[in-house]
Scaffold this motif. Structure first.
Motif, mmCIF file in Angstrom:
data_model
loop_
_atom_site.group_PDB
_atom_site.id
_atom_site.type_symbol
_atom_site.label_atom_id
_atom_site.label_comp_id
_atom_site.label_asym_id
_atom_site.label_seq_id
_atom_site.Cartn_x
_atom_site.Cartn_y
_atom_site.Cartn_z
ATOM 1 N N THR A 245 0.828 -1.218 0.000
ATOM 2 C CA THR A 245 0.000 0.000 0.000
ATOM 3 C C THR A 245 0.858 1.262 0.000
ATOM 4 O O THR A 245 0.339 2.369 0.146
ATOM 5 N N LEU A 247 3.252 4.183 -1.450
ATOM 6 C CA LEU A 247 3.594 4.884 -2.684
ATOM 7 C C LEU A 247 5.097 4.720 -2.880
ATOM 8 O O LEU A 247 5.878 5.099 -2.023
ATOM 9 N N TRP B 100 9.176 13.051 -14.214
ATOM 10 C CA TRP B 100 8.389 11.884 -13.806
ATOM 11 C C TRP B 100 7.901 12.050 -12.367
ATOM 12 O O TRP B 100 6.802 11.636 -12.007
ATOM 13 N N LYS B 104 4.162 12.182 -10.657
ATOM 14 C CA LYS B 104 3.787 11.310 -9.534
ATOM 15 C C LYS B 104 3.179 12.138 -8.398
ATOM 16 O O LYS B 104 2.177 11.752 -7.790
ATOM 17 N N VAL B 108 -0.800 12.167 -6.717
ATOM 18 C CA VAL B 108 -1.226 12.124 -5.316
ATOM 19 C C VAL B 108 -2.205 13.259 -5.029
ATOM 20 O O VAL B 108 -3.245 13.069 -4.382
ATOM 21 N N PRO B 117 -5.226 3.806 0.081
ATOM 22 C CA PRO B 117 -4.131 3.910 1.048
ATOM 23 C C PRO B 117 -2.821 4.500 0.503
ATOM 24 O O PRO B 117 -2.172 5.287 1.190
ATOM 25 N N GLN B 118 -2.436 4.157 -0.709
ATOM 26 C CA GLN B 118 -1.138 4.656 -1.161
ATOM 27 C C GLN B 118 -1.134 6.156 -1.430
ATOM 28 O O GLN B 118 -0.081 6.751 -1.564
ATOM 29 N N ASP B 199 12.145 5.471 1.768
ATOM 30 C CA ASP B 199 11.462 6.315 0.766
ATOM 31 C C ASP B 199 10.004 6.587 1.123
ATOM 32 O O ASP B 199 9.238 7.001 0.262
ATOM 33 N N GLN B 200 9.607 6.366 2.377
ATOM 34 C CA GLN B 200 8.184 6.461 2.690
ATOM 35 C C GLN B 200 7.663 7.791 3.241
ATOM 36 O O GLN B 200 6.583 8.219 2.864
ATOM 37 N N TRP B 202 6.562 11.546 3.706
ATOM 38 C CA TRP B 202 6.391 12.679 2.810
ATOM 39 C C TRP B 202 6.826 13.950 3.535
ATOM 40 O O TRP B 202 7.008 13.946 4.753
ATOM 41 N N PHE B 209 7.363 14.000 -2.061
ATOM 42 C CA PHE B 209 8.052 12.782 -1.663
ATOM 43 C C PHE B 209 9.531 12.809 -2.043
ATOM 44 O O PHE B 209 10.012 13.717 -2.718
ATOM 45 N N HIS B 210 10.234 11.773 -1.591
ATOM 46 C CA HIS B 210 11.652 11.604 -1.887
ATOM 47 C C HIS B 210 11.919 10.110 -2.044
ATOM 48 O O HIS B 210 11.034 9.285 -1.760
#
Lengths: 251, 282
Positions: A245, A247, B100, B104, B108, B117-118, B199-200, B202, B209-210
């Motif tokens: 789930t 990103l 890109w 992305k 979001v 959820p993502q 990488d999660q 934000w 994001f990163h």
């Protein structure tokens, strides 16, 4: 004589600040002369599986237990509840839900933790679910109805022993994976006593008038993690299994 | 829709806490001039003392557009006091995404009002906030035991310990929600190098994001008894075209005294969190 004593105290403080003691050395002391508990520690036992003595099973190491007298004095109804907990432990154990584990359980889970010490405030940061304990020295528990997973900790020194009074718990944590439990009336008195440069004797007296017939005690050594470059990492239990789930940027 | 509702409750609570502090926002003079003008007290081991409970000023909702939050909630920041974006470099206040990555991030944003959820802010799912987000959320405490700066967040009981003794980096393969911090004092400025980020997390609620190649260089400086000025330079060659810099102001929070409470985010969210998590098999 006084100068010499001061020099010794100072030297010990310097060693404590800059070096990990080698085996055979005295336990380090902080600038205020108290034992310096700062550092990364871990219990090495099987209490998280069962605080009482137990045989090995698949994925369960055998253990001699950490409870004085190897017996927990449950009231009759509580003994029945413990049996029920044990039967349902795979899903009923709060650890299986990744909850904050409470005290004393967090102290003997198989993950390291770090103690930071100042005269008025001691903090413990845990690798498991990034739990935190804040131990405020020589101050009273807060007023009012407080229920915290990790309880409210108040400390003081008795000689070279750090004594921590912990209360204001929830009834949502257990002592181990075997269903041993308490209510929100849990009251824990912990004693941290240095024993050699790299060990602390950890003792917890457990009191809960809703569950036990009398106070009982557990004790175990805590070991300093002397591994090269040792530091606390992360174990974000509740995030595991959810990677689908997330990103994710393209790899 | 239900999911968004749960997230809104979390955000609304946060906003209530943030508003009084937004009102006392500092106007921006030259930080160098102010840094030089103030000499902080020292801790027992000689560190410039920045201990205490602090609050970031203003909104965290969209770091590139501080008025964005007003579209969803009755929130009034005062962007005139510090510009429309928290990003001071590049000058346009925008994250310099590679094409890109911009696509992305926009994706979001498009799912923001009704996220799966993502597309839901990881912070609302009780995941760790990461660096620098954990400093741009709510109250946090700085504690300075010998040889360390330790930061505690009340939300999610997050902590970050910053060793000041140098020492080796940990292996690159290790990725952490809160990264691995190594700090040093440069005069009265605390400089922190943060590596090993996963990488999660934000930067805000709307999907900035990163990647796990992000590196953050932070500077904390006390500019008067009750204000810390903070900048973080974000480098991530996988996602951005160039490094960029975010600036935050922290005001001393005098409401909590010296003790924060326990906030067990994951444990307490119960059924509403289950909706947001959608575990396999449920």
């Amino acid at each position: 004589m006084k100068t010499r004593l001061l020099r010794i105290v100072f030297s010990v403080a310097v060693i404590a600040a800059f070096a990990r003691p080698a085996a055979g050395q005295a336990f380090p002391r902080a600038a205020d002369g108290k034992p310096d508990l700062s550092g990364i520690w871990q219990a090495v036992n099987t209490a998280n599986w069962n605080v009482l003595s137990h045989n090995a099973e698949k994925d369960v190491p055998a253990g001699l237990g950490v409870v004085e007298g190897d017996e927990i004095p449950y009231q009759p109804s509580a003994a029945a509840r413990q049996k029920e907990n044990f039967a349902n432990r795979a899903t009923a154990d709060p650890e299986s839900k990744c909850y904050l584990p409470g005290v004393p359980r967090i102290m003997y889970m198989p993950y390291p933790f770090q103690i930071f010490q100042t005269p008025n405030h001691i903090a413990i940061t845990f690798e498991y679910v990034h739990a935190v304990r804040r131990i405020f020295m020589n101050t009273p528990h807060p007023d009012g109805e407080v229920e915290w997973f990790m309880g409210d900790s108040r400390g003081h020194w008795e000689g070279d022993t750090l004594v921590v009074d912990v209360k204001d718990f929830t009834g949502m944590t257990w002592f181990d994976r075997s269903g041993n439990y308490h209510s929100e009336s849990l009251h824990v008195v912990e004693r941290y006593t240095p024993m050699g440069a790299n060990n602390i004797n950890y003792e917890a007296t457990i009191e809960d008038p809703k569950v036990f017939t009398r106070p009982w005690k557990m004790s175990m050594p805590l070991y300093r993690r002397v591994d090269k470059g040792m530091r606390i990492l992360e174990n974000e239990c509740y995030a595991f299994g959810l990677e689908h789930t997330w990103l994710r940027p393209p790899q | 829709m239900k999911q968004w509702h749960c997230a809104s409750i979390v955000f609304a609570l946060v906003v209530v806490v943030s508003i009084p502090h937004a009102a006392s926002a500092q106007n921006s003079q030259s930080s160098a001039a102010r840094a030089g003008a103030y000499t902080p007290a020292r801790t027992a081991d000689g560190q410039p003392k920045i201990e205490g409970v602090w609050n970031p000023v203003g909104t965290f909702y969209n770091i590139q557009d501080l008025e964005f939050q007003a579209r969803f909630q009755n929130f009034r920041d005062d962007p005139s006091r510090r510009g429309k974006s928290l990003i001071i470099d590049p000058p346009d206040g925008k994250i310099p995404y590679q094409p890109w990555a911009l696509a992305k991030s926009n994706e979001v944003l498009q799912h923001h009002e009704n996220p799966t959820p993502q597309y839901l802010d990881p912070n609302a799912r009780c995941f760790m906030q990461g660096v620098p987000r954990h400093l741009n959320n709510r109250e946090f405490e700085i504690f300075q035991p010998p040889g360390y700066v330790v930061i505690f967040n009340m939300a999610h009981h997050t902590y970050r310990s910053i060793p000041l003794n140098g020492g080796p980096h940990i292996p690159d393969r290790i990725k952490l929600w809160m990264g691995a911090s190594r700090g040093r004092w440069d005069g009265n400025q605390l400089v922190v190098d943060v590596t090993n980020n996963n990488d999660q997390p934000w930067f805000d609620v709307v999907g900035s994001f990163h990647s796990d190649a992000m590196r953050v260089t932070e500077r904390f400086v006390l500019i008067n008894a009750d204000t810390i000025e903070y900048t973080s330079v974000i480098t991530d060659p996988k996602v951005y075209t160039r490094p960029w810099t975010m600036k935050l102001t922290f005001n001393r929070n005098k409401d909590y005294g010296s003790e924060l409470y326990e906030e067990a985010c994951f444990e307490s969210n119960g059924p509403s969190l289950d909706l947001m998590l959608t575990r396999p098999g449920k």
